[in-house]
Every structure is written in structure tokens, then in C-alpha cells.
Motif scaffolding. Structure first.
Motif, PDB file in Angstrom:
ATOM      1  N   GLY A   1       9.652  17.904  -9.343  1.00 57.27           N
ATOM      2  CA  GLY A   1       9.119  18.836  -8.358  1.00 57.27           C
ATOM      3  C   GLY A   1       7.793  18.420  -7.773  1.00 57.27           C
ATOM      4  O   GLY A   1       7.395  18.892  -6.709  1.00 57.27           O
ATOM      5  N   SER A   2       7.070  17.532  -8.471  1.00 59.36           N
ATOM      6  CA  SER A   2       5.730  17.160  -8.035  1.00 59.36           C
ATOM      7  C   SER A   2       5.362  15.811  -8.611  1.00 59.36           C
ATOM      8  O   SER A   2       5.623  15.530  -9.782  1.00 59.36           O
ATOM      9  N   VAL A   3       4.753  14.963  -7.779  1.00 62.94           N
ATOM     10  CA  VAL A   3       4.251  13.681  -8.265  1.00 62.94           C
ATOM     11  C   VAL A   3       3.191  13.907  -9.340  1.00 62.94           C
ATOM     12  O   VAL A   3       3.119  13.175 -10.330  1.00 62.94           O
ATOM     13  N   TYR A   4       2.373  14.940  -9.149  1.00 66.44           N
ATOM     14  CA  TYR A   4       1.341  15.257 -10.137  1.00 66.44           C
ATOM     15  C   TYR A   4       1.968  15.606 -11.487  1.00 66.44           C
ATOM     16  O   TYR A   4       1.514  15.151 -12.535  1.00 66.44           O
ATOM     17  N   LEU A   5       3.013  16.439 -11.462  1.00 66.33           N
ATOM     18  CA  LEU A   5       3.659  16.855 -12.702  1.00 66.33           C
ATOM     19  C   LEU A   5       4.302  15.661 -13.406  1.00 66.33           C
ATOM     20  O   LEU A   5       4.210  15.523 -14.629  1.00 66.33           O
ATOM     21  N   VAL A   6       4.926  14.804 -12.634  1.00 60.16           N
ATOM     22  CA  VAL A   6       5.535  13.600 -13.206  1.00 60.16           C
ATOM     23  C   VAL A   6       4.469  12.691 -13.807  1.00 60.16           C
ATOM     24  O   VAL A   6       4.638  12.131 -14.903  1.00 60.16           O
TER      25      VAL A   6
ATOM     26  N   VAL B   1      12.953  -5.171  -9.216  1.00 60.42           N
ATOM     27  CA  VAL B   1      12.461  -3.856  -8.790  1.00 60.42           C
ATOM     28  C   VAL B   1      12.439  -2.888  -9.968  1.00 60.42           C
ATOM     29  O   VAL B   1      13.428  -2.720 -10.679  1.00 60.42           O
ATOM     30  N   HIS B   2      11.288  -2.260 -10.160  1.00 59.27           N
ATOM     31  CA  HIS B   2      11.154  -1.164 -11.122  1.00 59.27           C
ATOM     32  C   HIS B   2      10.245  -0.120 -10.506  1.00 59.27           C
ATOM     33  O   HIS B   2       9.181  -0.447  -9.980  1.00 59.27           O
ATOM     34  N   MET B   3      10.656   1.135 -10.557  1.00 58.21           N
ATOM     35  CA  MET B   3       9.891   2.215  -9.941  1.00 58.21           C
ATOM     36  C   MET B   3       9.564   3.289 -10.974  1.00 58.21           C
ATOM     37  O   MET B   3      10.421   4.113 -11.321  1.00 58.21           O
ATOM     38  N   PRO B   4       8.346   3.321 -11.488  1.00 55.82           N
ATOM     39  CA  PRO B   4       7.957   4.395 -12.413  1.00 55.82           C
ATOM     40  C   PRO B   4       8.080   5.758 -11.731  1.00 55.82           C
ATOM     41  O   PRO B   4       7.779   5.899 -10.542  1.00 55.82           O
ATOM     42  N   GLY B   5       8.546   6.725 -12.497  1.00 54.21           N
ATOM     43  CA  GLY B   5       8.634   8.076 -11.956  1.00 54.21           C
ATOM     44  C   GLY B   5       9.832   8.339 -11.078  1.00 54.21           C
ATOM     45  O   GLY B   5       9.929   9.393 -10.448  1.00 54.21           O
ATOM     46  N   ARG B   6      10.759   7.401 -11.019  1.00 56.65           N
ATOM     47  CA  ARG B   6      12.014   7.616 -10.288  1.00 56.65           C
ATOM     48  C   ARG B   6      13.163   7.476 -11.272  1.00 56.65           C
ATOM     49  O   ARG B   6      13.447   6.382 -11.749  1.00 56.65           O
ATOM     50  N   MET B   7      13.786   8.587 -11.628  1.00 56.37           N
ATOM     51  CA  MET B   7      14.884   8.587 -12.598  1.00 56.37           C
ATOM     52  C   MET B   7      14.506   7.771 -13.834  1.00 56.37           C
ATOM     53  O   MET B   7      15.286   6.970 -14.343  1.00 56.37           O
ATOM     54  N   GLU B   8      13.300   7.975 -14.304  1.00 61.98           N
ATOM     55  CA  GLU B   8      12.790   7.195 -15.433  1.00 61.98           C
ATOM     56  C   GLU B   8      12.979   7.966 -16.736  1.00 61.98           C
ATOM     57  O   GLU B   8      12.542   9.113 -16.857  1.00 61.98           O
ATOM     58  N   VAL B   9      13.635   7.349 -17.693  1.00 59.03           N
ATOM     59  CA  VAL B   9      13.792   7.940 -19.021  1.00 59.03           C
ATOM     60  C   VAL B   9      12.520   7.634 -19.822  1.00 59.03           C
ATOM     61  O   VAL B   9      12.218   6.484 -20.103  1.00 59.03           O
ATOM     62  N   VAL B  10      11.778   8.683 -20.172  1.00 61.74           N
ATOM     63  CA  VAL B  10      10.501   8.495 -20.872  1.00 61.74           C
ATOM     64  C   VAL B  10      10.598   8.833 -22.351  1.00 61.74           C
ATOM     65  O   VAL B  10       9.651   8.605 -23.107  1.00 61.74           O
TER      66      VAL B  10
ATOM     67  N   TYR C   1       0.857  -1.186   0.000  1.00 61.68           N
ATOM     68  CA  TYR C   1       0.000   0.000   0.000  1.00 61.68           C
ATOM     69  C   TYR C   1       0.892   1.235   0.000  1.00 61.68           C
ATOM     70  O   TYR C   1       1.676   1.451   0.928  1.00 61.68           O
ATOM     71  N   THR C   2       0.811   2.028  -1.067  1.00 65.64           N
ATOM     72  CA  THR C   2       1.651   3.205  -1.210  1.00 65.64           C
ATOM     73  C   THR C   2       0.808   4.411  -1.618  1.00 65.64           C
ATOM     74  O   THR C   2      -0.330   4.268  -2.055  1.00 65.64           O
ATOM     75  N   SER C   3       1.380   5.589  -1.475  1.00 67.09           N
ATOM     76  CA  SER C   3       0.704   6.818  -1.930  1.00 67.09           C
ATOM     77  C   SER C   3       1.736   7.933  -2.030  1.00 67.09           C
ATOM     78  O   SER C   3       2.766   7.887  -1.363  1.00 67.09           O
ATOM     79  N   PRO C   4       1.456   8.946  -2.872  1.00 67.17           N
ATOM     80  CA  PRO C   4       0.361   8.996  -3.831  1.00 67.17           C
ATOM     81  C   PRO C   4       0.700   8.141  -5.050  1.00 67.17           C
ATOM     82  O   PRO C   4       1.789   7.569  -5.120  1.00 67.17           O
ATOM     83  N   HIS C   5      -0.206   8.089  -6.002  1.00 67.78           N
ATOM     84  CA  HIS C   5       0.061   7.335  -7.216  1.00 67.78           C
ATOM     85  C   HIS C   5       0.667   8.237  -8.296  1.00 67.78           C
ATOM     86  O   HIS C   5       0.623   9.464  -8.182  1.00 67.78           O
ATOM     87  N   ILE C   6       1.221   7.626  -9.321  1.00 67.48           N
ATOM     88  CA  ILE C   6       1.813   8.379 -10.417  1.00 67.48           C
ATOM     89  C   ILE C   6       0.795   8.634 -11.526  1.00 67.48           C
ATOM     90  O   ILE C   6       0.536   9.777 -11.902  1.00 67.48           O
ATOM     91  N   THR C   7       0.180   7.576 -12.039  1.00 71.15           N
ATOM     92  CA  THR C   7      -0.771   7.755 -13.142  1.00 71.15           C
ATOM     93  C   THR C   7      -2.150   7.169 -12.856  1.00 71.15           C
ATOM     94  O   THR C   7      -3.121   7.584 -13.470  1.00 71.15           O
ATOM     95  N   SER C   8      -2.265   6.203 -11.949  1.00 67.42           N
ATOM     96  CA  SER C   8      -3.551   5.571 -11.675  1.00 67.42           C
ATOM     97  C   SER C   8      -3.676   5.256 -10.195  1.00 67.42           C
ATOM     98  O   SER C   8      -2.714   4.775  -9.567  1.00 67.42           O
ATOM     99  N   MET C   9      -4.858   5.494  -9.646  1.00 69.49           N
ATOM    100  CA  MET C   9      -5.099   5.204  -8.237  1.00 69.49           C
ATOM    101  C   MET C   9      -4.886   3.731  -7.920  1.00 69.49           C
ATOM    102  O   MET C   9      -4.579   3.357  -6.787  1.00 69.49           O
ATOM    103  N   HIS C  10      -5.038   2.871  -8.921  1.00 68.71           N
ATOM    104  CA  HIS C  10      -4.889   1.431  -8.712  1.00 68.71           C
ATOM    105  C   HIS C  10      -3.465   1.056  -8.325  1.00 68.71           C
ATOM    106  O   HIS C  10      -3.243  -0.025  -7.768  1.00 68.71           O
ATOM    107  N   GLU C  11      -2.502   1.937  -8.601  1.00 64.11           N
ATOM    108  CA  GLU C  11      -1.115   1.678  -8.227  1.00 64.11           C
ATOM    109  C   GLU C  11      -0.950   1.571  -6.716  1.00 64.11           C
ATOM    110  O   GLU C  11      -0.009   0.940  -6.225  1.00 64.11           O
TER     111      GLU C  11
END
Length: 476
Positions: free
Chosen positions: A450-455, A327-336, A102-112
């Protein structure tokens, strides 16, 4: 137990929803989001009225206490909670256990936020959970007791993990710890990641105050695991652990820990750690996520495993290594995106931003570093802007989709006053990317942070770009 505290909300809409049947996923989500969501409030007071554990206790009691009997590892901290939680979950899963996360906040979907063995909760499961908790919520509403969005989601997670018969549940706090909705469980172990200045309006402007809130998850006699960190924060954790007769294990103090950065042809730039504890010895173990700060998080996760072993958890070292490899963490040093290189990272306080800039320097060669930056108004804005000036060659301020986002003009004004350096502003991420694209060269890197929302906004945007490219390629 303290008296029940009532919160003000739109009671008329709740009465209308009370008798309504949840027929599908959309109605389930409408019902959940109709409740107060502190994550979307620009000005948030942190006190026993807004953050009231009595509401949570009452809700869980009406639901026959689904949290009882579950094996929780409860994790708080300013930075590194998500990474530590994920590494711990992957290691336990590789050991053959069913693990709720159980983690928060999410990056793209609440289901995360709710997952079991790396599988996010499905729409069908989410709908079923809303149906299951709704009678209890509606009963409380008749007493004008109105749980919040986060309280409902936390309760739903407890039910889901119980239904899935999870062997362990890795439970990350939301805000703070002492008054957080997750702080109603009796865990096997509590863990506290690095503490730094963040959420000052809610948690305090001194690191000792923030540490006190985080240490609020410490329970009588329950082992506490943390890292060697700011002296003042560590003293608070030590004092609270001693007061509650909770044995304290500090990675880097009474648990041997060391790390080193290296680069090889096979693995590229990476960090390796050595950890020696009561039950295990790891030498030159590769950290799955980039950055010195992730080495600390990995060491902390291994120390938690060590304490779980003392409580009867059986897991082989080979499984631990295998788990870290997954281990893979979306939104952490992720090249998109490539050409130009675009990185996203959810660094949302000064310490995280400093670590991000250092990690980019270690892992990605570049000529110039262009930051697209936006953050929420309740953050340590001065501290974050101070870090930006030492790492960014060019800064473009924008705003995320968060209701709490500070305006780009305010950021630019403070940045100019603080540093005397030039910057640009944009009202949207799309326009900010156009500005950056017009200035970038092949050897430059664009970083969105700067922000989880922005990411989250950025990841969704680049996913759409990739999907369009794949569709075009398929038609040709």
C-alpha cells in the motif's frame, strides 16, 4: 523563460546555513533535508508555485548546467517506472556501457535513488556533491529563490553522472512529468509506462488529465515509446506526440509483442515474452520479475533498446538477455521471511494492487492471504480498498512512517462502508505483524503493501530480525 517564482520557507535557518561549511556526511544530509521536501507534506498543491521548473533552470544555470551533453532516457508513468528503468539499465550495463540510474522514492536508503552500474552513491560522494552545489544554492537564497529537496537531489544526480562519465542516464520522473524537476533535460528518448489513477489531488481525477501530465515530458522531435494501454490515456499520448512531431512506438501495436505465463521445474512460475522490432527479434524471453504487468514493462524496455539502436547504440542480443538475468528489485514481490511466508510489495495504487494480487495467485500457493495495508492520504484510497476486498481473506490496517499516511481507523471505516467486511487496525507495523502472526497458519501468506514507506519499514524490520538470527547462530 518565465519569471522566477519564489517559495516560502524557513529563511532564517537558510541564512544560518548559508555560511556554514559542510564538514561531513551528517552535515551534508542536514543541509539537504533543511530544504522543503514535498514528499513529506500531507497536503500538496500541484501548480507552478510549488512545482516550478524555473527554480530548477536557475539552479542548473548557477551550476554551469551539468545536465548538458548527457544522454538521457526520460521515463514517466503511474506504475512500472522503476521496473522498466532498472531492466533498461541492467541491459545497457551488460552491453558494456556505464549507465546512471535515477529513481524515486527509495525503499530503505536515499542512496538507492542515484546509482551508476548498479552501485549506489556513497556517503563520501554524496557529501562531495552537497559541497559542490551549496555555493549555487546559497547564491539563489540571497534572491529568496529556494530550491526544494527533490530539486537539489536531482541536480546532484546530474553532477554525479557527469563526474562518472556515464554513457547513458536512465532518468525516472518523481511526480507527474510536465512540472517534474527532471523535465529540464533534452533526452534521446522519452518513455511512458502504464498510466492509471494515482495522485488525483495533484494530477487530476480523470485518466486523461493524468496522461496529459505524464505526456508533458515529450519533447519536439524526440522518439516516444509507450505500451498499449487505456484508450483515453493513449489518445492523449498520441495527440501530444503528433503535436511535437515525435515518432511514437507502442509496444503491442506497432511493435509486435506477446506474453504467456508458464511454469517449469527449472524456473518455476514465470512469464515469457516475444518481441519483434526494427532491429531485434526475441522469442520466449524470460521476464526477470513476476507478473503480467512486468512482462509489459520488459517489452517496453526492449522497445527503448530498439530505438537506442537506431540512434547508434551497439548492443548484442546476448548482452540483453544477460542484463535481464541480473535484474533484482527490492520491495517488488519480495519474500522477506519464511514460515510464515511474508511478502512485501510497494503497490501504491489500485492498478498496482490488482496486479499484485493476481501475481501472488500465480506464483505462490496459499490457503489464506492476509494483507497488512497502509497508504498515504493523497492516494486513490477507494480504488485500492476495492481491490483489497477481492484478494484479501483478512485485512489489518496500519500506518507507515510517512507524514502523509492516513490513519488505520479511517481506512477501516471506509473499507467497512465499501465492502461490509470485517477488518482490524493497528497503530504500528509491529503490532500488525503480531495480529497477523496470531492468525496465520503454515499454508497462509502475509503481504505488506500500500505504501513505499510501509514496505521500507517492513524490510528494515525483517533485516534486523535476520541480523539478530545470524548473530545468535554465530555465538552458538
Amino acid at each position: 523563460m518565465a519569471r522566477t517564482t519564489k517559495t516560502k520557507s524557513c529563511s532564517s535557518s537558510r541564512k544560518k546555513d548559508a555560511g556554514k561549511t559542510i564538514r561531513g556526511y551528517k552535515e551534508a544530509m542536514d543541509y539537504i533535508f533543511s530544504h522543503t521536501d514535498y514528499e513529506k507534506q500531507r497536503l500538496l498543491r500541484y501548480n507552478i508555485t510549488t512545482f516550478d521548473l524555473t527554480r530548477m533552470y536557475r539552479l542548473l544555470k548557477e551550476m554551469k548546467n551539468p545536465e548538458k551533453g548527457q544522454n538521457f532516457i526520460h521515463i514517466a508513468g503511474s506504475k512500472g517506472k522503476g521496473s522498466t528503468s532498472t531492466m533498461l539499465a541492467r541491459m545497457l550495463e551488460a552491453g558494456g556501457y556505464k549507465v546512471g540510474l535515477y529513481t524515486s522514492p527509495h525503499i530503505t536508503s536515499m542512496h538507492e535513488r542515484i546509482s551508476v552500474n548498479n552501485k549506489h552513491i556513497t556517503e563520501r560522494q554524496m557529501t562531495a556533491l552537497v559541497r559542490e552545489i551549496k555555493p549555487a544554492v546559497d547564491k539563489l537564497a540571497k534572491e529568496n529563490i529556494q530550491p526544494t529537496f527533490f530539486e537539489l537531489l536531482t541536480a546532484m544526480a546530474f553532477v554525479h553522472f557527469k563526474n562518472q562519465k556515464a554513457d547513458y542516464v536512465v532518468l525516472e520522473t518523481g511526480l507527474g512529468g510536465r512540472l517534474d524537476s527532471t523535465n529540464v533535460v533534452q533526452p534521446l528518448i522519452t518513455a511512458i509506462t502504464q498510466i492509471s489513477i494515482d495522485h488525483q489531488r495533484q494530477l487530476g481525477y480523470k485518466i486523461e488529465q493524468i496522461a496529459k501530465e505524464k505526456a508533458g515530458i515529450i519533447k519536439e522531435g524526440v522518439p516516444v515509446v509507450t505500451i498499449d494501454q487505456d484508450e483515453n490515456a493513449l489518445e492523449v499520448i498520441k495527440a501530444d506526440s503528433e503535436a511535437k512531431n515525435s515518432p511514437l512506438w507502442i509496444t503491442g501495436v506497432n511493435v509486435d509483442f506477446s506474453s504467456r505465463f508458464e511454469s517449469s521445474r527449472e524456473d518455476g512460475p514465470h512469464t515469457r515474452i516475444c518481441v519483434q522490432s526494427e532491429t531485434s527479434k526475441f522469442e520466449h524471453l524470460k521476464v526477470p520479475l513476476p507478473g503480467d504487468h512486468q512482462a509489459l514493462n520488459c517489452g517496453l524496455a526492449l522497445t527503448i533498446i530498439d530505438q537506442l539502436k537506431n540512434l547508434g547504440c551497439e548492443i548484442e542480443n546476448e548482452d540483453i538477455v544477460k542484463g535481464l538475468e541480473n535484474v533484482h528489485m527490492p520491495g517488488r514481490m519480495e519474500v522477506v521471511f519464511n514460515e510464515p511466508t511474508v511478502i512485501v510489495d510497494a503497490a501504491h495504487n489500485a492498478a498496482s494492487l490488482r496486479a499484485l494480487i493476481a501475481t501472488i495467485g500465480q506464483h505462490i500457493p496459499y490457503d489464506s492471504l492476509i494483507f497488512i495495508f497502509g497508504c498515504n492520504a493523497d492516494k486513490d484510497i477507494h480504488g485500492m480498498l476495492d481491490q483489497l476486498q477481492y484478494g484479501a481473506d483478512k485485512v489489518i490496517f496500519t500506518r507507515s512512517s510517512s507524514p502523509r499516511a492516513i490513519s488505520p481507523d479511517e481506512l477501516a471505516e471506509e473499507y467497512n462502508e465499501l465492502t461490509g467486511r470485517m477488518c482490524q487496525t493497528s497503530l504500528s507495523l509491529g503490532d500488525a505483524l503480531k495480529i497477523a502472526g496470531s492468525a496465520v497458519t503454515r499454508g497462509d501468506v502475509i503481504c505488506i503493501s500500500g505504501s513505499v514507506y510501509l514496505v521500507g519499514d517492513a524490510i528494515k524490520r525483517f533485516n534486523r530480525i535476520k541480523e539478530a538470527a545470524r548473530a545468535n547462530a554465530a555465538q552458538q
